[in-house]
Design a protein around this motif. Structure first.
Motif, PDB file in Angstrom:
ATOM      1  N   VAL A   1      42.485  32.894  52.809  1.00 56.41           N
ATOM      2  CA  VAL A   1      41.761  33.853  52.142  1.00 56.41           C
ATOM      3  C   VAL A   1      40.220  33.405  51.158  1.00 56.41           C
ATOM      4  N   MET A   2      40.078  32.399  51.143  1.00 58.68           N
ATOM      5  CA  MET A   2      38.787  32.007  50.059  1.00 58.68           C
ATOM      6  C   MET A   2      37.595  32.057  51.413  1.00 58.68           C
ATOM      7  N   ALA A   3      38.347  31.518  52.094  1.00 55.72           N
ATOM      8  CA  ALA A   3      37.485  31.821  53.651  1.00 55.72           C
ATOM      9  C   ALA A   3      37.232  33.066  53.904  1.00 55.72           C
ATOM     10  N   THR A   4      37.655  34.131  54.270  1.00 56.19           N
ATOM     11  CA  THR A   4      37.541  35.608  54.346  1.00 56.19           C
ATOM     12  C   THR A   4      37.142  35.804  53.590  1.00 56.19           C
ATOM     13  N   ILE A   5      37.248  35.949  52.132  1.00 57.39           N
ATOM     14  CA  ILE A   5      36.604  36.165  50.797  1.00 57.39           C
ATOM     15  C   ILE A   5      34.944  36.015  51.486  1.00 57.39           C
TER      16      ILE A   5
ATOM     17  N   ARG B   1      49.129  35.461  42.848  1.00 55.14           N
ATOM     18  CA  ARG B   1      47.714  34.603  42.860  1.00 55.14           C
ATOM     19  C   ARG B   1      46.636  35.246  44.331  1.00 55.14           C
ATOM     20  N   MET B   2      47.828  35.568  45.388  1.00 53.93           N
ATOM     21  CA  MET B   2      46.637  35.883  46.441  1.00 53.93           C
ATOM     22  C   MET B   2      46.301  37.376  46.610  1.00 53.93           C
ATOM     23  N   LEU B   3      47.143  37.697  45.265  1.00 48.92           N
ATOM     24  CA  LEU B   3      46.483  39.376  45.123  1.00 48.92           C
ATOM     25  C   LEU B   3      45.696  39.309  44.169  1.00 48.92           C
ATOM     26  N   GLY B   4      45.504  38.370  43.510  1.00 48.16           N
ATOM     27  CA  GLY B   4      44.174  38.069  42.713  1.00 48.16           C
ATOM     28  C   GLY B   4      42.820  38.377  43.211  1.00 48.16           C
ATOM     29  N   LEU B   5      43.148  37.345  44.012  1.00 49.11           N
ATOM     30  CA  LEU B   5      41.916  37.078  45.008  1.00 49.11           C
ATOM     31  C   LEU B   5      41.452  38.132  46.291  1.00 49.11           C
ATOM     32  N   ILE B   6      42.384  39.379  45.813  1.00 48.64           N
ATOM     33  CA  ILE B   6      41.707  40.514  47.169  1.00 48.64           C
ATOM     34  C   ILE B   6      40.896  41.383  46.015  1.00 48.64           C
ATOM     35  N   LYS B   7      39.681  41.821  46.754  1.00 44.36           N
ATOM     36  CA  LYS B   7      39.006  41.995  45.819  1.00 44.36           C
ATOM     37  C   LYS B   7      38.570  43.919  46.293  1.00 44.36           C
TER      38      LYS B   7
END
Length: 183
Positions: free
Chosen positions: A23-27, A175-181
């Motif tokens: 997820v971090m790499a995708t963002i 936590r993953m929802l919080g990573l979605i911009k």
């Protein structure tokens, strides 16, 4: 704690760690590649040391007991031998097509072998088999996010969170929802 439960939690920790990295790499990748072709798909490759692959065994080489097969598949998965895990999990589902956990594991193994669409299809089938299985919704959200499908991924993660917000899986979904911009 029974060995099977320990294995499942170990797999969950590994998957969630990989999920966070992807997820971090995708963002980060999305930020760097603004304006690039939207229809390009990237394949997720597992991180970690290169392991010596075991020889591929045909499905007929394994027992016909779904519980034994699941344990064997989990062992291959933990060793990051995802190709062999796919073979074992596919046989498991032929013998027990109502096992949502195996759909989850097979879907992730497909993802890690570079077949993301097959992964999504398989995990979605598992959500139909058992819509109350929280972990499969987390895996679906992770898989969709890794394939740059944030809206669908968000829906799956919201479902994972709603099923049990205070559980480990629910907290990871949040936590993953919080990573979605936002768009």
């Amino acid at each position: 704690m029974p060995l099977e439960t320990y294995k499942k939690w170990s797999i969950a920790v590994i998957v969630l760690s990989i999920a966070a990295i992807v997820v971090m790499a995708t963002i980060t990748s999305k930020q760097k590649n603004e304006g690039s072709s939207a229809d390009r798909q990237e394949t997720v490759q597992p991180n970690g040391p290169m392991l010596e692959p075991e020889p591929i065994k045909e499905a007929s080489a394994f027992p016909d007991d779904p519980e034994q097969l699941s344990a064997i598949g989990d062992n291959y998965f933990e060793k990051q031998n995802f190709v062999q895990a796919v073979i074992v999990y596919e046989k498991t589902l032929k013998l027990n097509p109502d096992d949502a956990d195996t759909y989850n594991d097979l879907g992730l193994a497909y993802l890690y072998t570079g077949r993301p669409e097959k992964a999504i299809e398989t995990i979605k089938k598992g959500t139909e088999v058992d819509p109350t299985y929280q972990r499969i919704w987390l895996s679906l959200g992770f898989t969709l996010l890794s394939q740059k499908k944030p809206e669908e991924g968000k829906q799956a993660l919201e479902k994972a969170f709603e099923l049990a917000p205070d559980s480990t899986v629910g907290k990871e979904a949040k936590r993953m929802l919080g990573l979605i911009k936002p768009n």
